[in-house]
Design a protein around this motif. Sequence first.
Motif, PDB file in Angstrom:
ATOM      1  N   ALA A 146       0.837  -1.204   0.000  1.00  0.00           N
ATOM      2  CA  ALA A 146       0.000   0.000   0.000  1.00  0.00           C
ATOM      3  C   ALA A 146       0.870   1.252   0.000  1.00  0.00           C
ATOM      4  N   ALA A 147       2.143   1.096   0.316  1.00  0.00           N
ATOM      5  CA  ALA A 147       3.050   2.235   0.378  1.00  0.00           C
ATOM      6  C   ALA A 147       3.687   2.546  -0.973  1.00  0.00           C
ATOM      7  N   ARG A 148       3.228   1.892  -2.015  1.00  0.00           N
ATOM      8  CA  ARG A 148       3.776   2.097  -3.356  1.00  0.00           C
ATOM      9  C   ARG A 148       3.767   3.580  -3.704  1.00  0.00           C
ATOM     10  N   GLN A 149       4.815   4.025  -4.370  1.00  0.00           N
ATOM     11  CA  GLN A 149       4.992   5.445  -4.623  1.00  0.00           C
ATOM     12  C   GLN A 149       4.699   5.793  -6.081  1.00  0.00           C
ATOM     13  N   TYR A 150       4.142   6.986  -6.262  1.00  0.00           N
ATOM     14  CA  TYR A 150       3.884   7.536  -7.574  1.00  0.00           C
ATOM     15  C   TYR A 150       4.752   8.778  -7.759  1.00  0.00           C
ATOM     16  N   LEU A 151       4.977   9.139  -8.999  1.00  0.00           N
ATOM     17  CA  LEU A 151       5.626  10.399  -9.318  1.00  0.00           C
ATOM     18  C   LEU A 151       4.521  11.391  -9.664  1.00  0.00           C
ATOM     19  N   ARG A 152       4.376  12.427  -8.843  1.00  0.00           N
ATOM     20  CA  ARG A 152       3.249  13.366  -8.980  1.00  0.00           C
ATOM     21  C   ARG A 152       3.758  14.728  -9.428  1.00  0.00           C
ATOM     22  N   PHE A 153       3.043  15.326 -10.379  1.00  0.00           N
ATOM     23  CA  PHE A 153       3.436  16.641 -10.890  1.00  0.00           C
ATOM     24  C   PHE A 153       2.222  17.340 -11.473  1.00  0.00           C
ATOM     25  N   ALA A 154       2.020  18.591 -11.100  1.00  0.00           N
ATOM     26  CA  ALA A 154       0.964  19.439 -11.674  1.00  0.00           C
ATOM     27  C   ALA A 154      -0.398  18.745 -11.739  1.00  0.00           C
ATOM     28  N   GLY A 155      -0.720  17.937 -10.713  1.00  0.00           N
ATOM     29  CA  GLY A 155      -1.993  17.236 -10.677  1.00  0.00           C
ATOM     30  C   GLY A 155      -1.977  15.882 -11.362  1.00  0.00           C
ATOM     31  N   TRP A 156      -0.905  15.559 -12.068  1.00  0.00           N
ATOM     32  CA  TRP A 156      -0.771  14.283 -12.758  1.00  0.00           C
ATOM     33  C   TRP A 156      -0.117  13.262 -11.835  1.00  0.00           C
ATOM     34  N   ARG A 157      -0.224  11.988 -12.234  1.00  0.00           N
ATOM     35  CA  ARG A 157       0.349  10.905 -11.425  1.00  0.00           C
ATOM     36  C   ARG A 157       0.900   9.844 -12.361  1.00  0.00           C
ATOM     37  N   LEU A 158       2.196   9.551 -12.223  1.00  0.00           N
ATOM     38  CA  LEU A 158       2.852   8.535 -13.044  1.00  0.00           C
ATOM     39  C   LEU A 158       3.217   7.351 -12.161  1.00  0.00           C
ATOM     40  N   ASP A 159       2.743   6.162 -12.551  1.00  0.00           N
ATOM     41  CA  ASP A 159       3.017   4.938 -11.810  1.00  0.00           C
ATOM     42  C   ASP A 159       4.149   4.192 -12.518  1.00  0.00           C
ATOM     43  N   PRO A 160       5.388   4.235 -11.968  1.00  0.00           N
ATOM     44  CA  PRO A 160       6.513   3.584 -12.656  1.00  0.00           C
ATOM     45  C   PRO A 160       6.386   2.068 -12.709  1.00  0.00           C
ATOM     46  N   LEU A 161       5.705   1.445 -11.739  1.00  0.00           N
ATOM     47  CA  LEU A 161       5.578  -0.001 -11.720  1.00  0.00           C
ATOM     48  C   LEU A 161       4.552  -0.491 -12.732  1.00  0.00           C
TER      49      LEU A 161
END
Length: 255
Positions: A146-161
Amino acid sequence: MQTAALLNPIETVDPEPRLLIVDDDPGIRELTAGFLAGHGYVVDVAEDAVAMRAALARNRYALIVLDVMMPGEDGLSVLRSLDRTTAPPVIILSVIGEDVDRIVGLEMGADDYLGKPANPRELLARIRSVLRRNRERPAPVEMLSAARQYLRFAGWRLDPLARQLYDPEDVIIHLSDGEFRLLLALVEHPRRVLTRDFLLDHSRGPNSENFDRAIDVQISRLRRKLQRPDRRGGDDLVRTVRNEGYMFTADVERR
């Protein structure tokens, strides 16, 4: 459509990736198929768009090698008709010097390109590279915490996994493999000028041709996908730095 090589049916190992070679030249088809079969691949061939679609209806392919110049429906038209969310990765072959074919092919979602006539060993290396990138998929869901991290920018969310991009309304925006890798390189190096060579290596691999226009095309596609009504647009998020490269301008948080 002919089958150039098949695994021995009594073998119990997992089947090798199945490739589809689409080219109107029978000599090139058979030579390419034979070479790739000799390196452990299951290879089918198709002489035109009709045979290609028939093959796709019968089999699942790990990758398509698609010639651009074919009579009737050409390769770019075929590429345009593919559903890029479900279709296998595509390497397009274009006549040497025809940069327009490469640019348009990238705009339509091709995963790589190679000049024709193609060196069989270079084609093999490109195929292995694309397949390797395609295998770099996220870990099984049960392994993700549940602690998986996203890259967040300007309201967007990128899931590297999961290799997924979510817009500010939490809608998934489809990215090709090259677009994902390019965006990831930008987001992981915010507010830094990144050269085209750097971005080319990170989005298409170190063995890619030094083809600056390829990055410009990918950037243009990314900008369109990052453009949302009444919000900061893709042109603002990815800034062109003249004679140097590109800069990702947003603050990025990993959480």
